[in-house]
Design a protein around this motif. Structure first.
Motif, PDB file in Angstrom:
ATOM      1  N   THR A   1      -1.849   5.108   6.456  1.00  0.00           N
ATOM      2  CA  THR A   1      -1.665   3.873   5.696  1.00  0.00           C
ATOM      3  C   THR A   1      -2.861   3.646   4.777  1.00  0.00           C
ATOM      4  O   THR A   1      -3.885   4.306   4.912  1.00  0.00           O
ATOM      5  CB  THR A   1      -1.472   2.667   6.650  1.00  0.00           C
TER       6      THR A   1
ATOM      7  N   ASP B   1       2.925   3.528  -2.707  1.00  0.00           N
ATOM      8  CA  ASP B   1       4.237   3.301  -2.116  1.00  0.00           C
ATOM      9  C   ASP B   1       4.207   1.895  -1.530  1.00  0.00           C
ATOM     10  O   ASP B   1       3.476   1.619  -0.586  1.00  0.00           O
ATOM     11  CB  ASP B   1       4.493   4.342  -1.023  1.00  0.00           C
ATOM     12  N   ALA B   2       4.976   1.008  -2.090  1.00  0.00           N
ATOM     13  CA  ALA B   2       4.942  -0.399  -1.698  1.00  0.00           C
ATOM     14  C   ALA B   2       5.505  -0.654  -0.300  1.00  0.00           C
ATOM     15  O   ALA B   2       5.392  -1.766   0.205  1.00  0.00           O
ATOM     16  CB  ALA B   2       5.705  -1.241  -2.719  1.00  0.00           C
ATOM     17  N   PHE B   3       6.104   0.351   0.342  1.00  0.00           N
ATOM     18  CA  PHE B   3       6.754   0.120   1.630  1.00  0.00           C
ATOM     19  C   PHE B   3       6.056   0.820   2.793  1.00  0.00           C
ATOM     20  O   PHE B   3       6.571   0.831   3.898  1.00  0.00           O
ATOM     21  CB  PHE B   3       8.223   0.545   1.553  1.00  0.00           C
ATOM     22  N   ASP B   4       4.886   1.433   2.538  1.00  0.00           N
ATOM     23  CA  ASP B   4       4.118   2.075   3.610  1.00  0.00           C
ATOM     24  C   ASP B   4       4.981   3.067   4.388  1.00  0.00           C
ATOM     25  O   ASP B   4       4.987   3.085   5.620  1.00  0.00           O
ATOM     26  CB  ASP B   4       3.538   0.999   4.541  1.00  0.00           C
ATOM     27  N   ASN B   5       5.705   3.929   3.653  1.00  0.00           N
ATOM     28  CA  ASN B   5       6.653   4.861   4.267  1.00  0.00           C
ATOM     29  C   ASN B   5       6.027   6.117   4.874  1.00  0.00           C
ATOM     30  O   ASN B   5       6.687   6.811   5.624  1.00  0.00           O
ATOM     31  CB  ASN B   5       7.706   5.289   3.245  1.00  0.00           C
TER      32      ASN B   5
ATOM     33  N   ASN C   1       0.692  -0.732   2.129  1.00  0.00           N
ATOM     34  CA  ASN C   1       1.107   0.296   1.182  1.00  0.00           C
ATOM     35  C   ASN C   1       0.546   1.648   1.605  1.00  0.00           C
ATOM     36  O   ASN C   1      -0.241   1.740   2.525  1.00  0.00           O
ATOM     37  CB  ASN C   1       0.579  -0.003  -0.230  1.00  0.00           C
TER      38      ASN C   1
END
Length: 181
Positions: free
Chosen positions: A119, A110-114, A136
């Motif tokens: 993490t 996940d490129a947005f570290d949601n 990410n």
């Protein structure tokens, strides 16, 4: 890992309940022959108190390259002895690989570290303890609940229900899992 410094990866996570962690699933692919790259050591470790992977190993397994395709897919990794994990406690999934620029793994992320429960970090070596934040999250799932059950190489006169079924002759098969995360 393909190139330094991203050879080993770590993903922190926080279980939603106290329970056994039976397996994890990773969204992953490989770039090489089915028996290459090398196996990846998978570990569940403690948080060292500084939001970094610790040295206490609660569970371990091996990811065999033969079960991973050259296209992304979800791959299950079961623990021989499922660790018992506690809710509201942070743990780390460690992917301990080796470096080769032609035979390597690519992990979905996940490129947005949601994911709020953790993490992803990377390092040249898990044992070095020198981790860098990636910004990410690894694409992962955790599977928990009870004890993983299985039956192997048996003939059963009725029905079979278990998490892992291999080499069994029976009336019907039922594989069950519990999912969190």
């Amino acid at each position: 890992g393909k190139t330094s410094p991203k050879i080993d990866l770590a993903q922190s996570f926080t279980p939603g309940s106290d329970n056994f962690l039976n397996k994890i699933s990773l969204y992953i692919k490989r770039t090489a022959h089915p028996n290459e790259p090398s196996n990846i050591g998978v570990k569940i470790v403690n948080n060292n108190g500084d939001n970094l992977p610790g040295s206490t190993v609660y569970g371990s397994a091996t990811l065999d390259p033969a079960v991973v395709g050259t296209s992304y897919g979800w791959i299950d990794i079961s623990f021989n002895t499922p660790p018992y994990l506690y809710s509201a406690t942070q743990y780390w999934i460690i992917l301990d690989g080796s470096q080769n620029s032609n035979k390597y793994w690519t992990i979905g992320a996940d490129a947005f570290d949601n994911y709020a429960g953790g993490t992803m970090l990377y390092a040249t070596s898990y044992s070095s303890g020198s981790w860098t934040a990636s910004g990410n999250d690894i694409d992962f799932k955790t599977w928990s609940g009870g004890i993983t059950t299985g039956i192997t190489n048996a003939t059963v006169g009725g029905n079979v229900a278990a998490h892992n079924i291999s080499g069994v002759t029976a009336g019907t098969y039922t594989q069950t899992v519990s999912k969190t995360g």
